[in-house]
Design a protein around this motif. Sequence first.
Motif, PDB file in Angstrom:
ATOM      1  N   ARG A   5       0.794  -1.184   0.141  1.00 11.98           N
ATOM      2  CA  ARG A   5       0.016  -0.069   0.014  1.00 11.98           C
ATOM      3  C   ARG A   5       0.946   1.354  -0.039  1.00 11.98           C
ATOM      4  O   ARG A   5       0.483   2.200  -0.680  1.00 11.98           O
ATOM      5  CB  ARG A   5      -0.872   0.138   1.148  1.00 11.98           C
ATOM      6  N   HIS A   6       1.946   1.224   0.945  1.00 13.22           N
ATOM      7  CA  HIS A   6       2.886   2.415   0.737  1.00 13.22           C
ATOM      8  C   HIS A   6       3.686   2.837  -0.667  1.00 13.22           C
ATOM      9  O   HIS A   6       3.605   3.826  -0.925  1.00 13.22           O
ATOM     10  CB  HIS A   6       4.061   1.912   1.766  1.00 13.22           C
ATOM     11  N   VAL A   7       3.709   1.640  -1.485  1.00  8.33           N
ATOM     12  CA  VAL A   7       4.316   2.056  -2.744  1.00  8.33           C
ATOM     13  C   VAL A   7       3.104   2.408  -3.916  1.00  8.33           C
ATOM     14  O   VAL A   7       3.231   3.499  -4.395  1.00  8.33           O
ATOM     15  CB  VAL A   7       4.941   0.611  -3.355  1.00  8.33           C
ATOM     16  N   PHE A   8       1.981   1.491  -3.844  1.00  9.56           N
ATOM     17  CA  PHE A   8       1.079   1.859  -4.941  1.00  9.56           C
ATOM     18  C   PHE A   8       0.092   2.880  -4.599  1.00  9.56           C
ATOM     19  O   PHE A   8      -0.448   3.582  -5.469  1.00  9.56           O
ATOM     20  CB  PHE A   8       0.396   0.508  -5.357  1.00  9.56           C
ATOM     21  N   ASP A   9       0.004   3.253  -3.326  1.00  9.20           N
ATOM     22  CA  ASP A   9      -1.037   4.310  -3.065  1.00  9.20           C
ATOM     23  C   ASP A   9      -0.278   5.704  -3.038  1.00  9.20           C
ATOM     24  O   ASP A   9      -1.066   6.778  -3.679  1.00  9.20           O
ATOM     25  CB  ASP A   9      -1.081   4.233  -1.455  1.00  9.20           C
ATOM     26  N   ASN A  10       1.001   5.636  -3.613  1.00  9.81           N
ATOM     27  CA  ASN A  10       1.814   6.893  -3.522  1.00  9.81           C
ATOM     28  C   ASN A  10       2.499   7.149  -4.815  1.00  9.81           C
ATOM     29  O   ASN A  10       2.977   8.023  -5.254  1.00  9.81           O
ATOM     30  CB  ASN A  10       2.852   7.120  -2.439  1.00  9.81           C
ATOM     31  N   LEU A  11       2.371   5.770  -5.461  1.00  9.73           N
ATOM     32  CA  LEU A  11       2.925   5.759  -7.137  1.00  9.73           C
ATOM     33  C   LEU A  11       2.020   6.797  -7.797  1.00  9.73           C
ATOM     34  O   LEU A  11       1.074   7.106  -7.822  1.00  9.73           O
ATOM     35  CB  LEU A  11       2.864   4.453  -7.604  1.00  9.73           C
ATOM     36  N   SER A  12       2.989   7.622  -8.756  1.00  8.75           N
ATOM     37  CA  SER A  12       2.421   8.663  -9.716  1.00  8.75           C
ATOM     38  C   SER A  12       1.704   7.774 -10.834  1.00  8.75           C
ATOM     39  O   SER A  12       2.741   7.279 -11.744  1.00  8.75           O
ATOM     40  CB  SER A  12       3.223   9.553 -10.032  1.00  8.75           C
ATOM     41  N   LYS A  13       0.508   7.801 -11.014  1.00  7.30           N
ATOM     42  CA  LYS A  13       0.062   6.730 -11.906  1.00  7.30           C
ATOM     43  C   LYS A  13       0.347   7.355 -13.546  1.00  7.30           C
ATOM     44  O   LYS A  13       0.578   6.268 -14.293  1.00  7.30           O
ATOM     45  CB  LYS A  13      -1.632   6.690 -11.982  1.00  7.30           C
ATOM     46  N   GLN A  14       0.302   8.561 -13.565  1.00  4.97           N
ATOM     47  CA  GLN A  14       0.525   9.152 -15.032  1.00  4.97           C
ATOM     48  C   GLN A  14       2.030   8.920 -15.225  1.00  4.97           C
ATOM     49  O   GLN A  14       2.211   8.682 -16.521  1.00  4.97           O
ATOM     50  CB  GLN A  14       0.261  10.567 -15.068  1.00  4.97           C
ATOM     51  N   GLN A  15       2.862   8.978 -14.376  1.00  2.00           N
ATOM     52  CA  GLN A  15       4.305   8.820 -14.649  1.00  2.00           C
ATOM     53  C   GLN A  15       5.010   7.421 -14.463  1.00  2.00           C
ATOM     54  O   GLN A  15       6.237   7.138 -14.355  1.00  2.00           O
ATOM     55  CB  GLN A  15       5.285   9.717 -13.838  1.00  2.00           C
ATOM     56  N   LYS A  16       3.861   6.496 -14.027  1.00  2.00           N
ATOM     57  CA  LYS A  16       4.491   5.207 -13.490  1.00  2.00           C
ATOM     58  C   LYS A  16       5.355   4.422 -14.558  1.00  2.00           C
ATOM     59  O   LYS A  16       6.129   3.715 -14.147  1.00  2.00           O
ATOM     60  CB  LYS A  16       3.258   4.239 -13.421  1.00  2.00           C
ATOM     61  N   MET A  17       5.220   4.684 -15.682  1.00  2.00           N
ATOM     62  CA  MET A  17       6.354   3.883 -16.764  1.00  2.00           C
ATOM     63  C   MET A  17       7.733   4.039 -16.638  1.00  2.00           C
ATOM     64  O   MET A  17       8.570   3.402 -17.008  1.00  2.00           O
ATOM     65  CB  MET A  17       5.739   4.274 -18.201  1.00  2.00           C
TER      66      MET A  17
END
Length: 501
Positions: free
Chosen positions: A302-314
């Motif tokens: 949760r710590h990683v994916f809740d804070n991951l920038s979805k638009q820049q995830k690539m």
Amino acid sequence: MPLSKIQLQPGIFTDDTVYSQEGKYIDSDKIRFMKGRPEKIGGWAKLDTDNIASGVVRALLPYRANNSKRYIGIGTHSHLYLYDDGAGSYIDITPASNYTAGAQHTTISSGTYTYNTMWTLDMFGEDLIGVNGVGGRLVRLSTSTFQSNAATNAATVVNTGVPASANGVIVNSASRQVVLYGAHDGTAANPMNVAFSDLQDITDFVAATSNFAGAQVLTGGNLLLGGIRTRGTILLFSDTSVFTMTFVGQPDVFAFQQVAENAGIVGPQAAAEFNGTVFWMGNDGFYQFSGGVQQIPCSVERHVFDNLSKQQKMKSFAGINPKFNEVWWFYPAGTNDDAEEINKYVIYNYKERVWSIGSLVRGAWAPEGIYDNPIASSVAATSSYIYKHEFGTDDESSALSCSLKSGDIDLPQDGDDIMFIDKIVPDFDDQVGSVTMNLKFRLYPNASQVTEATEALATTTEFASIRARGRQMSMELSSNATSSHWRLGDVRLNIQPDGKR
């Protein structure tokens, strides 16, 4: 009263409540776990004082030419560079024609994505080849030509039947065939098409009864994003699925099998392989393949994916650090969806199955092998550097700060009694420099913490006298001095009951 050991479970745990994280570590920065013990990670220093002039680095590929000279292929979002180890310089080898520079960030306009450029690089014999991101072109640097003329640039591979664009490239080692995934099929963009060349021929992609070239459109996703070699096969990743691609010879040439759904990859560089096991970061979890796909249980998910920038995830990428049995993932975290860069990492120790987290700005990674240390790049649109990691203990010549925080620890049984603590006995191995210890206390899980003790523990500190009370205690360790290093053992406290109120 006898001294009581503080015994904490290895790894970082971020996804539970305050009380359920009892006896665990809950936060870290620049800390790893080895043999169940937390320790400060190694430092880094510049590989060379020269810098990469233009573009954020997105891929690194160290290699040796046939004459044993060392080079590093470097793909930035806008250029292609070669680090010439003998000359000690970064040389711009960007193709002079049939090449379009990519974008630093993923943008969205009227629902249409323009993806940030993530290079894929590989070797075709001693020649460096690559594709500069989604919809890029296949390029090749003839290393022997470069060695006779250092002004040689890479060239776009142009020939009848060579796909006009692709999302990435990988070479099948057994048959020495170039594989382009997400390859233009000759008529239009085809994001799930896999095209492969004839044996040992990077220019012939036209299928014929007399050759081994061909193509296959896969079903299972919207976009083929990544590929990686593992034992006897290639794994191909779409945004949702995973496929194996295995050379079988004529007439089919390659056999394709979908081995997982809903386990796609987050970005082209987010997979790494070690000793027959592939690890990758998906869109909502971490996975591994060693004959079959498994989701990796993750205590910081949760710590990683809740804070991951979805638009820049690539931009997210993986790196293997086998000396410490680790795979690192670097990812962009934050609220700036339009331009977030890599700023966080998560480490998985695949031998001990523990996780740790932290902050570090890096653009690409390559494991030790050609070089004695892992190497990684900084993130800058101009003047980027490559660093050798696990080198010394400092951030170049500056202190490498690190920190470790535990969850609450009951004193001593389920927090029934209020306890009084008057002594700390530290236990460190390989300690250089002082370590600061903060002890914080509270009476109930939802009560505020109170810092009752802050002690600088030197290498000569036998014990520290304190006066503190509470039902629950947490411990924070940190260091911020040049040349410092430490590995934590069993800290002991002198504890005695102090009443129930």
